[in-house]
Design a protein around this motif. Sequence first.
Motif, PDB file in Angstrom:
ATOM      1  N   VAL A   1     -31.723  25.216  87.551  1.00 43.18           N
ATOM      2  CA  VAL A   1     -30.432  25.824  87.250  1.00 43.18           C
ATOM      3  C   VAL A   1     -30.364  26.053  85.747  1.00 43.18           C
ATOM      4  CG1 VAL A   1     -27.928  25.499  87.305  1.00 43.18           C
ATOM      5  CG2 VAL A   1     -29.336  24.760  89.239  1.00 43.18           C
ATOM      6  N   GLU A   2     -30.170  27.304  85.347  1.00 48.07           N
ATOM      7  CA  GLU A   2     -30.166  27.687  83.945  1.00 48.07           C
ATOM      8  C   GLU A   2     -28.809  28.301  83.594  1.00 48.07           C
ATOM      9  OE1 GLU A   2     -33.677  29.987  82.913  1.00 48.07           O
ATOM     10  OE2 GLU A   2     -34.739  29.076  84.584  1.00 48.07           O
ATOM     11  N   PRO A   3     -27.911  27.547  82.922  1.00 46.58           N
ATOM     12  CA  PRO A   3     -26.597  28.099  82.594  1.00 46.58           C
ATOM     13  C   PRO A   3     -26.602  29.023  81.374  1.00 46.58           C
ATOM     14  CG  PRO A   3     -26.698  25.825  81.907  1.00 46.58           C
ATOM     15  CD  PRO A   3     -27.993  26.129  82.608  1.00 46.58           C
ATOM     16  N   GLY A   4     -27.716  29.161  80.688  1.00 43.38           N
ATOM     17  CA  GLY A   4     -27.790  30.048  79.541  1.00 43.38           C
ATOM     18  C   GLY A   4     -27.082  29.489  78.319  1.00 43.38           C
ATOM     19  N   VAL A   5     -27.282  30.160  77.191  1.00 43.51           N
ATOM     20  CA  VAL A   5     -26.690  29.742  75.920  1.00 43.51           C
ATOM     21  C   VAL A   5     -25.172  29.753  76.028  1.00 43.51           C
ATOM     22  CG1 VAL A   5     -26.500  30.313  73.460  1.00 43.51           C
ATOM     23  CG2 VAL A   5     -28.674  30.644  74.654  1.00 43.51           C
ATOM     24  N   ASP A   6     -24.535  28.679  75.620  1.00 43.65           N
ATOM     25  CA  ASP A   6     -23.075  28.515  75.614  1.00 43.65           C
ATOM     26  C   ASP A   6     -22.447  28.551  77.010  1.00 43.65           C
ATOM     27  OD1 ASP A   6     -22.971  28.306  72.814  1.00 43.65           O
ATOM     28  OD2 ASP A   6     -22.856  30.485  72.598  1.00 43.65           O
TER      29      ASP A   6
ATOM     30  N   ALA B   1     -28.079  33.877  83.126  1.00 46.57           N
ATOM     31  CA  ALA B   1     -28.223  32.586  83.806  1.00 46.57           C
ATOM     32  C   ALA B   1     -28.746  32.760  85.230  1.00 46.57           C
ATOM     33  CB  ALA B   1     -26.866  31.876  83.847  1.00 46.57           C
ATOM     34  N   SER B   2     -29.147  31.641  85.818  1.00 47.30           N
ATOM     35  CA  SER B   2     -29.562  31.625  87.221  1.00 47.30           C
ATOM     36  C   SER B   2     -28.329  31.607  88.119  1.00 47.30           C
ATOM     37  CB  SER B   2     -30.436  30.405  87.501  1.00 47.30           C
ATOM     38  OG  SER B   2     -29.720  29.214  87.267  1.00 47.30           O
ATOM     39  N   GLN B   3     -28.543  31.836  89.411  1.00 47.18           N
ATOM     40  CA  GLN B   3     -27.473  31.764  90.406  1.00 47.18           C
ATOM     41  C   GLN B   3     -28.085  31.250  91.707  1.00 47.18           C
ATOM     42  OE1 GLN B   3     -25.614  35.458  91.855  1.00 47.18           O
ATOM     43  NE2 GLN B   3     -23.626  34.491  91.543  1.00 47.18           N
TER      44      GLN B   3
ATOM     45  N   ARG C   1     -23.031  30.285  86.525  1.00 44.21           N
ATOM     46  CA  ARG C   1     -22.618  30.123  85.135  1.00 44.21           C
ATOM     47  C   ARG C   1     -21.183  30.561  84.902  1.00 44.21           C
ATOM     48  NH1 ARG C   1     -22.067  33.080  80.326  1.00 44.21           N
ATOM     49  NH2 ARG C   1     -23.115  32.130  78.544  1.00 44.21           N
ATOM     50  N   ALA C   2     -20.514  29.776  84.077  1.00 41.74           N
ATOM     51  CA  ALA C   2     -19.247  30.188  83.471  1.00 41.74           C
ATOM     52  C   ALA C   2     -19.468  30.122  81.966  1.00 41.74           C
ATOM     53  CB  ALA C   2     -18.108  29.271  83.884  1.00 41.74           C
ATOM     54  N   GLY C   3     -18.888  31.058  81.251  1.00 48.08           N
ATOM     55  CA  GLY C   3     -19.035  31.039  79.802  1.00 48.08           C
ATOM     56  C   GLY C   3     -18.914  32.430  79.216  1.00 48.08           C
ATOM     57  N   PRO C   4     -19.029  32.524  77.904  1.00 45.81           N
ATOM     58  CA  PRO C   4     -18.858  33.811  77.233  1.00 45.81           C
ATOM     59  C   PRO C   4     -20.027  34.759  77.497  1.00 45.81           C
ATOM     60  CG  PRO C   4     -19.579  32.143  75.670  1.00 45.81           C
ATOM     61  CD  PRO C   4     -19.327  31.433  76.974  1.00 45.81           C
ATOM     62  N   GLY C   5     -19.761  36.036  77.315  1.00 48.32           N
ATOM     63  CA  GLY C   5     -20.798  37.050  77.450  1.00 48.32           C
ATOM     64  C   GLY C   5     -20.755  37.744  78.790  1.00 48.32           C
ATOM     65  N   HIS C   6     -21.310  38.947  78.823  1.00 50.11           N
ATOM     66  CA  HIS C   6     -21.371  39.752  80.044  1.00 50.11           C
ATOM     67  C   HIS C   6     -22.539  39.255  80.891  1.00 50.11           C
ATOM     68  CE1 HIS C   6     -21.101  43.245  82.648  1.00 50.11           C
ATOM     69  NE2 HIS C   6     -22.409  43.352  82.554  1.00 50.11           N
ATOM     70  N   ASN C   7     -22.267  38.810  82.136  1.00 55.52           N
ATOM     71  CA  ASN C   7     -23.316  38.220  82.960  1.00 55.52           C
ATOM     72  C   ASN C   7     -23.402  38.833  84.348  1.00 55.52           C
ATOM     73  OD1 ASN C   7     -25.477  36.451  83.425  1.00 55.52           O
ATOM     74  ND2 ASN C   7     -24.135  34.976  84.421  1.00 55.52           N
ATOM     75  N   CYS C   8     -23.020  40.087  84.501  1.00 54.78           N
ATOM     76  CA  CYS C   8     -23.207  40.752  85.792  1.00 54.78           C
ATOM     77  C   CYS C   8     -23.392  42.249  85.563  1.00 54.78           C
ATOM     78  CB  CYS C   8     -22.034  40.507  86.728  1.00 54.78           C
ATOM     79  SG  CYS C   8     -22.328  41.175  88.398  1.00 54.78           S
ATOM     80  N   ASP C   9     -24.585  42.727  85.867  1.00 58.60           N
ATOM     81  CA  ASP C   9     -24.889  44.154  85.819  1.00 58.60           C
ATOM     82  C   ASP C   9     -25.039  44.639  87.250  1.00 58.60           C
ATOM     83  OD1 ASP C   9     -25.119  44.049  83.010  1.00 58.60           O
ATOM     84  OD2 ASP C   9     -27.245  43.537  83.136  1.00 58.60           O
ATOM     85  N   GLU C  10     -24.453  45.786  87.576  1.00 65.75           N
ATOM     86  CA  GLU C  10     -24.599  46.404  88.886  1.00 65.75           C
ATOM     87  C   GLU C  10     -25.168  47.800  88.724  1.00 65.75           C
ATOM     88  OE1 GLU C  10     -20.879  46.451  90.988  1.00 65.75           O
ATOM     89  OE2 GLU C  10     -20.803  44.270  91.136  1.00 65.75           O
TER      90      GLU C  10
END
Length: 172
Positions: free
Chosen positions: A53-58, A86-88, A150-159
């Motif tokens: 599980v990788e939540p990414g920076v911040d 991040a991972s999901q 992941r929850a946190g700042p930054g755009h984390n969903c591209d469609e």
Amino acid sequence: MSTAAAGLTLRTAEPLTREAFAPFGDVIQAEGAARHYTINGGNTERFHDLAAVEPGVDGRAIVSLFRGQPRALPFRVEMMERHPLASQAFMPLSGRPYLVVVAPPGAAPTAADLRVFLASAEQGVNYAPGVWHHPLLALDAVCDFLVVDRAGPGHNCDEVELPEALLIDLPR
């Protein structure tokens, strides 16, 4: 297996295995787990560290429930999404198989880039950061999934919309 018909590619779902899914992330499953041991006075078997599980920076890891509506087969895959930061992870809770559609990280995928897996009711998946995947594909009935993402700042969903749809079905 693929066949072309009326501008569509047909792909039959393949069984979900650790080896086949490795380019896209982790299969979460007790069977065949690398490390497992007995805990709690011998009453519990722990299957340890099944997904990275990788939540990414911040970011921070969160746990949610997703309720997927059943999809009719054959199903047209017309879009894909990815989470670049991040991972999901998805673990089914309803005791039913489901479909997993993925493509490698990188540029937006085409139908030719997609792999389709049939996951058993005992198998979860953990999509690595940036892996393209289709949203939940429950089969036959409404299905609940435990989701770690992941929850946190930054755009984390591209469609993205696929330039050509992929028609998927189960093996006969």
